[in-house]
Scaffold this motif. Structure first.
Motif, mmCIF file in Angstrom:
data_model
loop_
_atom_site.group_PDB
_atom_site.id
_atom_site.type_symbol
_atom_site.label_atom_id
_atom_site.label_comp_id
_atom_site.label_asym_id
_atom_site.label_seq_id
_atom_site.Cartn_x
_atom_site.Cartn_y
_atom_site.Cartn_z
ATOM 1 N N ARG A 262 0.948 -1.542 -0.111
ATOM 2 C CA ARG A 262 0.101 0.115 0.079
ATOM 3 C C ARG A 262 0.519 1.390 0.055
ATOM 4 N NH1 ARG A 262 -2.418 2.450 4.651
ATOM 5 N NH2 ARG A 262 -4.028 4.196 4.404
ATOM 6 N N ALA A 263 2.112 1.119 0.843
ATOM 7 C CA ALA A 263 2.822 2.560 1.054
ATOM 8 C C ALA A 263 3.539 2.513 -0.785
ATOM 9 C CB ALA A 263 3.752 2.338 1.936
ATOM 10 N N GLY A 264 3.782 1.751 -1.204
ATOM 11 C CA GLY A 264 4.714 2.495 -2.157
ATOM 12 C C GLY A 264 3.180 1.978 -3.690
ATOM 13 N N ASP A 265 2.519 1.960 -3.019
ATOM 14 C CA ASP A 265 1.162 2.030 -4.266
ATOM 15 C C ASP A 265 0.972 3.594 -4.288
ATOM 16 O OD1 ASP A 265 -0.568 1.343 -7.066
ATOM 17 O OD2 ASP A 265 -2.318 1.578 -4.641
ATOM 18 N N LEU A 266 0.627 3.998 -2.829
ATOM 19 C CA LEU A 266 0.676 5.362 -2.551
ATOM 20 C C LEU A 266 1.858 6.807 -3.055
ATOM 21 C CD1 LEU A 266 -0.336 5.292 1.238
ATOM 22 C CD2 LEU A 266 -2.177 5.365 -1.115
ATOM 23 N N ALA A 267 2.579 6.003 -3.056
ATOM 24 C CA ALA A 267 3.764 6.878 -3.462
ATOM 25 C C ALA A 267 3.977 7.106 -4.999
ATOM 26 C CB ALA A 267 4.992 6.409 -2.561
ATOM 27 N N ARG A 268 3.076 6.171 -5.739
ATOM 28 C CA ARG A 268 3.596 5.815 -7.186
ATOM 29 C C ARG A 268 1.753 7.164 -7.724
ATOM 30 N NH1 ARG A 268 5.726 0.796 -6.521
ATOM 31 N NH2 ARG A 268 3.543 -0.107 -6.094
ATOM 32 N N LYS A 269 0.668 6.359 -6.814
ATOM 33 C CA LYS A 269 -0.505 7.246 -7.501
ATOM 34 C C LYS A 269 0.053 8.608 -6.671
ATOM 35 C CE LYS A 269 -3.704 3.989 -6.551
ATOM 36 N NZ LYS A 269 -4.580 3.474 -5.917
ATOM 37 N N HIS A 270 0.773 9.125 -6.053
ATOM 38 C CA HIS A 270 1.160 10.787 -5.449
ATOM 39 C C HIS A 270 1.471 11.081 -6.423
ATOM 40 C CE1 HIS A 270 2.366 13.313 -3.053
ATOM 41 N NE2 HIS A 270 3.642 13.844 -3.752
ATOM 42 N N ILE A 271 2.972 10.388 -7.486
ATOM 43 C CA ILE A 271 3.819 11.016 -8.234
ATOM 44 C C ILE A 271 3.054 11.281 -9.375
ATOM 45 C CG2 ILE A 271 5.893 10.768 -9.450
ATOM 46 C CD1 ILE A 271 6.561 11.638 -6.639
ATOM 47 N N VAL A 272 2.505 10.156 -9.958
ATOM 48 C CA VAL A 272 1.480 10.215 -10.810
ATOM 49 C C VAL A 272 0.294 11.532 -10.889
ATOM 50 C CG1 VAL A 272 -0.766 8.975 -12.291
ATOM 51 C CG2 VAL A 272 1.348 7.841 -11.419
ATOM 52 N N ARG A 273 -0.781 11.406 -9.750
ATOM 53 C CA ARG A 273 -1.413 12.657 -10.351
ATOM 54 C C ARG A 273 -0.644 14.518 -10.675
ATOM 55 N NH1 ARG A 273 -2.718 13.226 -5.047
ATOM 56 N NH2 ARG A 273 -3.755 11.155 -4.985
ATOM 57 N N PHE A 274 0.801 14.402 -9.306
ATOM 58 C CA PHE A 274 1.180 15.409 -9.809
ATOM 59 C C PHE A 274 2.022 15.776 -10.732
ATOM 60 C CE2 PHE A 274 -0.244 15.917 -5.302
ATOM 61 C CZ PHE A 274 -0.147 17.325 -4.900
ATOM 62 N N SER A 275 2.127 14.644 -11.189
ATOM 63 C CA SER A 275 2.689 14.779 -12.460
ATOM 64 C C SER A 275 1.907 15.166 -13.771
ATOM 65 C CB SER A 275 3.371 13.053 -13.236
ATOM 66 O OG SER A 275 4.751 12.728 -12.012
ATOM 67 N N ALA A 276 0.607 15.057 -13.592
ATOM 68 C CA ALA A 276 -0.469 14.776 -14.692
ATOM 69 C C ALA A 276 -0.903 16.734 -14.677
ATOM 70 C CB ALA A 276 -1.775 14.460 -13.842
ATOM 71 N N TYR A 277 -0.623 17.609 -13.490
ATOM 72 C CA TYR A 277 -1.005 18.262 -12.887
ATOM 73 C C TYR A 277 0.546 19.326 -13.682
ATOM 74 C CZ TYR A 277 -4.138 17.851 -9.336
ATOM 75 O OH TYR A 277 -5.229 17.354 -8.353
ATOM 76 N N MET A 278 1.802 18.774 -13.338
ATOM 77 C CA MET A 278 3.162 19.298 -14.326
ATOM 78 C C MET A 278 2.443 19.160 -15.545
ATOM 79 S SD MET A 278 5.634 18.665 -11.923
ATOM 80 C CE MET A 278 6.739 19.060 -11.905
ATOM 81 N N ARG A 279 2.660 18.324 -16.159
ATOM 82 C CA ARG A 279 2.208 18.229 -17.723
ATOM 83 C C ARG A 279 1.138 19.188 -17.983
ATOM 84 N NH1 ARG A 279 3.161 12.248 -16.749
ATOM 85 N NH2 ARG A 279 4.263 11.936 -17.130
#
Length: 249
Positions: A224-241
């Motif tokens: 769960r910890a790894g999945d949360l970290a990946r989703k966190h990066i994906v979401r904020f990467s989308a904002y930056m794109r």
């Protein structure tokens, strides 16, 4: 007087490739941790005796090691060859320049961070001890206070966010993860400044992500910890794109 460690670490250099052999032996001793940053190598006289080499050969080998950033030659009564962290500093500066001048694309950065943050966070959840959890709790508490202050405390919040991610890397106990996290998080600010402007919703989401990751670490739920970290990066990467696309239009 030669110390036992010095006698056991090095051997007479191979005469067929004497110069390179001296370089290789000292480099290996440094890279494997026999000599740590700040340690002094044996004196020039001692190393000539150990390696069975001339002064000129030894000094040439030491110059090569200095150019590689592995040692620093100090002059004077207390001088000598000291193991340094210059190589790490050079790598950090190189990555910093690449990030600051945007020689690394957003896609490259996001792909790397999604992978590495997920791995590191999962391992941190597996390896965290009580003291580690207390440190993370303190950081999340500090982040919460900044989040409550709104976008006026955006930069202060991002600073705590950086400390949180670096703390996760330290929990792994793996110096490679720690080094890479330090390099990336110490140099990513220009990307945030350009592609992640202050926003109340993003601030709340970011804080919630930290709180959720902390909960997973406390429960030692690595998946769960790894999945949360990946989703966190994906979401904020989308904002930056999205911001990057808006700036180009």
């Amino acid at each position: 007087m030669l110390k036992k460690k010095d006698r056991g670490t090095f051997r007479a250099a191979r005469q067929s490739r004497i110069f390179q052999d001296v370089v290789d032996q000292i480099q290996e001793a440094i890279m494997t941790g026999e000599f740590q940053t700040g340690d002094m190598l044996p004196s020039e006289r001692e190393m000539r005796e150990i390696f069975h080499v001339s002064r000129g050969t030894l000094r040439e080998a030491l110059r090569v090691l200095e150019q590689k950033g592995l040692i620093e030659i100090r002059l004077g009564v207390s001088g000598g060859a000291m193991v340094t962290a210059a190589m790490a500093e050079t790598l950090t500066e190189s990555l910093g320049l690449m990030l600051r001048f945007r020689k690394i694309s957003l896609d490259h950065l996001h792909e790397f961070r999604e992978d590495i943050e997920g791995i590191v966070t999962a391992k941190a959840a597996e390896r965290a001890v009580a003291e580690d959890v207390l440190r993370l709790q303190a950081l999340v508490g500090e982040a919460g206070r900044h989040a409550a202050g709104g976008i006026g405390e955006w930069k202060a919040f991002l600073d705590v966010d950086k400390k949180f991610h670096q703390a996760l890397a330290r929990i792994t106990g793996n110096p490679i993860y720690i080094f890479i996290h330090t390099m990336v998080h110490d140099n990513i600010q220009p990307y945030y400044d350009t592609f992640l402007p202050p926003d109340d919703r993003r601030l709340r989401e970011n804080f919630q992500d930290l709180a959720d990751i902390l909960d997973a670490v406390e429960k030692k739920d690595a998946d769960r910890a790894g999945d949360l970290a990946r989703k966190h990066i994906v979401r904020f990467s989308a904002y930056m794109r999205d911001q990057h696309r808006d700036l180009r239009e």
